[in-house]
Design a protein around this motif. Structure first.
Motif, PDB file in Angstrom:
ATOM      1  N   ALA A 110      19.617  16.914 -41.275  1.00 19.94           N
ATOM      2  CA  ALA A 110      18.370  16.827 -42.045  1.00 19.94           C
ATOM      3  C   ALA A 110      18.616  16.892 -43.553  1.00 19.94           C
ATOM      4  O   ALA A 110      17.887  16.288 -44.335  1.00 19.94           O
ATOM      5  N   ARG A 111      19.659  17.614 -43.973  1.00 23.89           N
ATOM      6  CA  ARG A 111      19.868  17.787 -45.414  1.00 23.89           C
ATOM      7  C   ARG A 111      20.330  16.520 -46.114  1.00 23.89           C
ATOM      8  O   ARG A 111      20.289  16.443 -47.338  1.00 23.89           O
ATOM      9  N   ARG A 113      19.013  13.453 -45.319  1.00 21.04           N
ATOM     10  CA  ARG A 113      18.017  12.398 -45.171  1.00 21.04           C
ATOM     11  C   ARG A 113      17.351  12.001 -46.492  1.00 21.04           C
ATOM     12  O   ARG A 113      17.116  10.828 -46.747  1.00 21.04           O
ATOM     13  N   PRO A 172      11.480  11.403 -41.300  1.00 17.58           N
ATOM     14  CA  PRO A 172      11.345  12.205 -40.073  1.00 17.58           C
ATOM     15  C   PRO A 172      10.239  11.652 -39.178  1.00 17.58           C
ATOM     16  O   PRO A 172       9.270  11.075 -39.668  1.00 17.58           O
TER      17      PRO A 172
END
Length: 303
Positions: A110-111, A113, A172
């Motif tokens: 996630a970091r 994206r 997301p």
């Protein structure tokens, strides 16, 4: 065991059928992706061979239909010139797939994206902007043939479309909005546009190579095989440097013609050039390949 309790064997069978269906679906997706490029590559080979031969024939004062080439002939005449570009296209495609897979792996975290989304946005804008600039360069100079520019436009579109795809994948799932335009239609339109640009660029490049081939015949006509023609009927060939000699008798006339070079034998015809052939003053002698004339060919290096 209750009759409503799930049967493990049935569940395993259902899972197996689901797995098989998934594999078939993926196989069909792969075939749908691989099929069009193969079709486009074959069409490009045929069109490239035709465009190259047509430009060469026109430069020599002929029409491509005189040669009677088949589809296979056009493909064979184009492979030698298109082999390296197609090889580079495959290499670039493999590198792109590796890069796309690496980006997809980074998006699992996630970091990464946000940075990937920003970079993809920049790549998308730069790709589409580059394609637009190249398009303006062609539109504003319609009288000039700008080689490779259609290829550059296609490259910009592909890069921009890939940046848009990565940007969408970096969002997301919770933040994605409802799609209005089907992705399949969008990809199909981009594919059709890129295909048209490939045909356009191939046409310009092929015609340039064809004109270059005609000029090469002018500079290296002395390296072509020699041809001596024998005919019972007088052919009255008036091409420069072609000599007619009577080699028979009054009862059995026979004429011999020298000073000719073999260009090609195709479509039931023999195409010959005169010694010292040039684009401005040369002649192309066309004879039927039906046994009415006899032709002896020799090695040009032996002259």
């Amino acid at each position: 065991m209750s009759e409503h309790e799930a049967d493990p064997v049935a569940a395993d069978g259902a899972d197996q059928r689901s797995l098989i269906n998934t594999r078939w679906q993926r196989t069909l997706e792969v075939l749908s992706v691989i099929g069009p490029p193969l079709t486009v590559a074959t069409a490009l080979l045929v069109y490239f061979g035709w465009a190259r031969t047509d430009a060469q024939a026109k430069s020599m004062g002929l029409d491509v239909s005189l040669f009677g080439y088949t589809v296979q002939d056009f493909i064979l005449r184009s492979i030698q010139s298109l082999f390296q570009p197609l090889a580079w296209l495959v290499v670039i495609g493999l590198l792109w797939l590796m890069l796309d897979r690496a980006v997809a792996k980074l998006m699992e975290t996630a970091r990464h994206r946000d940075s990937i989304r920003r970079t993809a946005t920049a790549v998308m804008l730069l790709g589409f902007a580059y394609a637009a600039v190249m398009w303006v360069a062609i539109v504003t100079q319609p009288e000039r043939v700008l080689l490779y520019v259609p290829y550059l436009i296609a490259t910009g579109l592909v890069v921009g479309a890939w940046g848009l795809s990565v940007r969408r994948r970096a969002v997301p799932p919770a933040g994605r909005t409802l799609r209005i335009t089907p992705r399949g239609l969008e990809r199909s339109l981009i594919f059709v546009l890129v295909t048209l640009l490939l045909f356009w660029g191939t046409s310009d490049y092929a015609q340039a190579l064809g004109r270059g081939a005609a000029l090469d015949y002018q500079e290296r006509s002395a390296l072509l095989p020699t041809a001596v023609v024998y005919s019972k009927a007088r052919l009255a060939v008036t091409a420069p440097n072609v000599r007619e000699v009577s080699a028979g008798t009054e009862a059995e006339p026979l004429y011999r013609y020298t000073g000719l070079r073999l260009l090609v034998v195709s479509g039931g015809r023999i195409f010959l050039l005169n010694d010292g052939w040039t684009l401005a003053a040369g002649r192309v002698v066309v004879l039927p390949d039906d046994g009415s004339v006899r032709v002896e060919y020799g090695n040009a290096a032996a002259d």
